[in-house]
Motif scaffolding. Sequence first.
Motif, PDB file in Angstrom:
ATOM      1  N   GLY A  91       3.821  33.428 -21.017  1.00 32.90           N
ATOM      2  CA  GLY A  91       4.251  33.978 -19.745  1.00 32.90           C
ATOM      3  C   GLY A  91       3.494  33.458 -18.537  1.00 32.90           C
ATOM      4  N   VAL A  92       2.300  32.916 -18.739  1.00 32.86           N
ATOM      5  CA  VAL A  92       1.489  32.419 -17.622  1.00 32.86           C
ATOM      6  C   VAL A  92       1.473  30.892 -17.526  1.00 32.86           C
ATOM      7  N   ALA A  93       2.249  30.197 -18.348  1.00 36.17           N
ATOM      8  CA  ALA A  93       2.225  28.733 -18.378  1.00 36.17           C
ATOM      9  C   ALA A  93       2.780  28.134 -17.082  1.00 36.17           C
ATOM     10  N   HIS A  94       2.152  27.048 -16.634  1.00 32.84           N
ATOM     11  CA  HIS A  94       2.630  26.346 -15.435  1.00 32.84           C
ATOM     12  C   HIS A  94       4.060  25.848 -15.622  1.00 32.84           C
ATOM     13  N   ARG A  95       4.385  25.357 -16.823  1.00 35.37           N
ATOM     14  CA  ARG A  95       5.734  24.841 -17.056  1.00 35.37           C
ATOM     15  C   ARG A  95       6.763  25.950 -16.861  1.00 35.37           C
ATOM     16  N   LEU A  96       6.405  27.181 -17.219  1.00 31.55           N
ATOM     17  CA  LEU A  96       7.339  28.290 -17.057  1.00 31.55           C
ATOM     18  C   LEU A  96       7.564  28.589 -15.569  1.00 31.55           C
ATOM     19  N   ARG A 102      12.818  25.575 -10.798  1.00 30.89           N
ATOM     20  CA  ARG A 102      13.660  24.393 -10.959  1.00 30.89           C
ATOM     21  C   ARG A 102      14.040  24.292 -12.437  1.00 30.89           C
ATOM     22  N   PRO A 103      15.108  24.972 -12.839  1.00 25.09           N
ATOM     23  CA  PRO A 103      15.437  25.115 -14.267  1.00 25.09           C
ATOM     24  C   PRO A 103      16.063  23.868 -14.901  1.00 25.09           C
ATOM     25  N   ARG A 104      15.247  22.849 -15.046  1.00 26.56           N
ATOM     26  CA  ARG A 104      15.675  21.598 -15.672  1.00 26.56           C
ATOM     27  C   ARG A 104      14.455  20.986 -16.347  1.00 26.56           C
ATOM     28  N   ALA A 105      14.655  20.385 -17.536  1.00 26.53           N
ATOM     29  CA  ALA A 105      13.523  19.799 -18.258  1.00 26.53           C
ATOM     30  C   ALA A 105      13.968  18.568 -19.043  1.00 26.53           C
ATOM     31  N   GLY A 120      18.190  18.278 -19.584  1.00 32.24           N
ATOM     32  CA  GLY A 120      19.278  19.135 -19.161  1.00 32.24           C
ATOM     33  C   GLY A 120      18.791  20.414 -18.521  1.00 32.24           C
ATOM     34  N   PRO A 121      19.734  21.254 -18.137  1.00 35.01           N
ATOM     35  CA  PRO A 121      19.400  22.532 -17.528  1.00 35.01           C
ATOM     36  C   PRO A 121      18.765  23.465 -18.555  1.00 35.01           C
ATOM     37  N   VAL A 122      17.982  24.400 -18.048  1.00 36.68           N
ATOM     38  CA  VAL A 122      17.216  25.314 -18.895  1.00 36.68           C
ATOM     39  C   VAL A 122      17.645  26.749 -18.624  1.00 36.68           C
ATOM     40  N   GLU A 123      17.712  27.518 -19.694  1.00 38.43           N
ATOM     41  CA  GLU A 123      17.859  28.965 -19.587  1.00 38.43           C
ATOM     42  C   GLU A 123      16.629  29.592 -20.210  1.00 38.43           C
ATOM     43  N   LEU A 124      16.182  30.685 -19.634  1.00 41.67           N
ATOM     44  CA  LEU A 124      15.004  31.396 -20.115  1.00 41.67           C
ATOM     45  C   LEU A 124      15.418  32.764 -20.646  1.00 41.67           C
ATOM     46  N   ALA A 125      14.730  33.197 -21.690  1.00 42.35           N
ATOM     47  CA  ALA A 125      14.942  34.539 -22.228  1.00 42.35           C
ATOM     48  C   ALA A 125      13.573  35.117 -22.544  1.00 42.35           C
ATOM     49  N   GLY A 126      13.194  36.152 -21.811  1.00 39.59           N
ATOM     50  CA  GLY A 126      11.889  36.758 -22.024  1.00 39.59           C
ATOM     51  C   GLY A 126      11.772  38.077 -21.306  1.00 39.59           C
ATOM     52  N   PRO A 127      10.599  38.705 -21.408  1.00 40.09           N
ATOM     53  CA  PRO A 127      10.410  40.020 -20.794  1.00 40.09           C
ATOM     54  C   PRO A 127      10.679  40.035 -19.289  1.00 40.09           C
ATOM     55  N   VAL A 172      12.571  29.177 -24.197  1.00 44.35           N
ATOM     56  CA  VAL A 172      13.089  28.177 -23.263  1.00 44.35           C
ATOM     57  C   VAL A 172      14.167  27.399 -23.998  1.00 44.35           C
ATOM     58  N   LEU A 173      15.383  27.411 -23.464  1.00 44.17           N
ATOM     59  CA  LEU A 173      16.546  26.794 -24.100  1.00 44.17           C
ATOM     60  C   LEU A 173      17.037  25.644 -23.229  1.00 44.17           C
ATOM     61  N   VAL A 174      16.964  24.422 -23.741  1.00 48.09           N
ATOM     62  CA  VAL A 174      17.373  23.235 -22.985  1.00 48.09           C
ATOM     63  C   VAL A 174      18.753  22.804 -23.469  1.00 48.09           C
ATOM     64  N   GLU A 175      19.731  22.934 -22.588  1.00 51.93           N
ATOM     65  CA  GLU A 175      21.100  22.512 -22.881  1.00 51.93           C
ATOM     66  C   GLU A 175      21.170  20.994 -22.738  1.00 51.93           C
ATOM     67  N   PRO A 176      21.608  20.276 -23.762  1.00 54.32           N
ATOM     68  CA  PRO A 176      21.561  18.808 -23.707  1.00 54.32           C
ATOM     69  C   PRO A 176      22.645  18.190 -22.826  1.00 54.32           C
ATOM     70  N   ASP A 177      22.288  17.867 -21.578  1.00 53.64           N
ATOM     71  CA  ASP A 177      23.179  17.088 -20.712  1.00 53.64           C
ATOM     72  C   ASP A 177      23.146  15.623 -21.107  1.00 53.64           C
ATOM     73  N   ARG A 178      21.956  15.170 -21.493  1.00 58.33           N
ATOM     74  CA  ARG A 178      21.767  13.766 -21.847  1.00 58.33           C
ATOM     75  C   ARG A 178      20.840  13.700 -23.051  1.00 58.33           C
ATOM     76  N   VAL A 179      21.240  12.940 -24.053  1.00 57.87           N
ATOM     77  CA  VAL A 179      20.436  12.732 -25.262  1.00 57.87           C
ATOM     78  C   VAL A 179      20.235  11.224 -25.390  1.00 57.87           C
ATOM     79  N   PHE A 180      19.005  10.806 -25.634  1.00 56.33           N
ATOM     80  CA  PHE A 180      18.721   9.379 -25.687  1.00 56.33           C
ATOM     81  C   PHE A 180      17.613   9.102 -26.675  1.00 56.33           C
TER      82      PHE A 180
END
Length: 183
Positions: A91-96, A102-105, A120-127, A172-180
């Motif tokens: 919960g305290v991570a800089h990446r979070l 900016r929900p993209r990773a 791709g875009p990111v969705e978060l699920a947490g407290p 943290v859920l990364v939806e794959p817009d681009r796979v390489f």
Amino acid sequence: MIRRAGFADPGVIPASGFAPPRRHLGNRRWSSDHGDMSDLDGFAALVRQDHGLVVVSTSRTDGTIQSSVVNAGVVDHPVTGRPVVAFVAAGVAHRLRNLRARPRATVVMRAGWQWAGVEGPVELAGPDDPLPGVDAERLRLLLREIFTAAGGTHDDWDEYDRVMRDEGRVAVLVEPDRVFGNG
């Protein structure tokens, strides 16, 4: 240029590097602008080869890149059922903090000479990051799913759940817009 022995297809390698040359990928794509299951199957295969260690890159406020090493795996999205690359963040991570703003990773992993990346875009699920359709019980199970998809095991799941809750861990859920990658 030098020749290196010991690779299945040694080829010619620049004197300054140790990477083998790119191999012909056959039916596999080098890059896809629309992630699909077969692309993530290759990513998931690499997870099993190297304990799910990946580099996650996010964007800071000033536009520079923040990267860190985490464990990740491929799971089905808890709401859509589509395959996503997932990891757990404290919960305290800089990446979070970056992902909330900016929900993209980009997530890159390697095993031996093989590597794959997903962006791709990111969705978060947490407290502090509610995801519609994911209640507290579903979040508890999702954190376990991500942990095991990344190669983790645990002897005491109740203890695992307690630590995840106490540390405010977030899926943290990364939806794959681009796979390489290189196959």
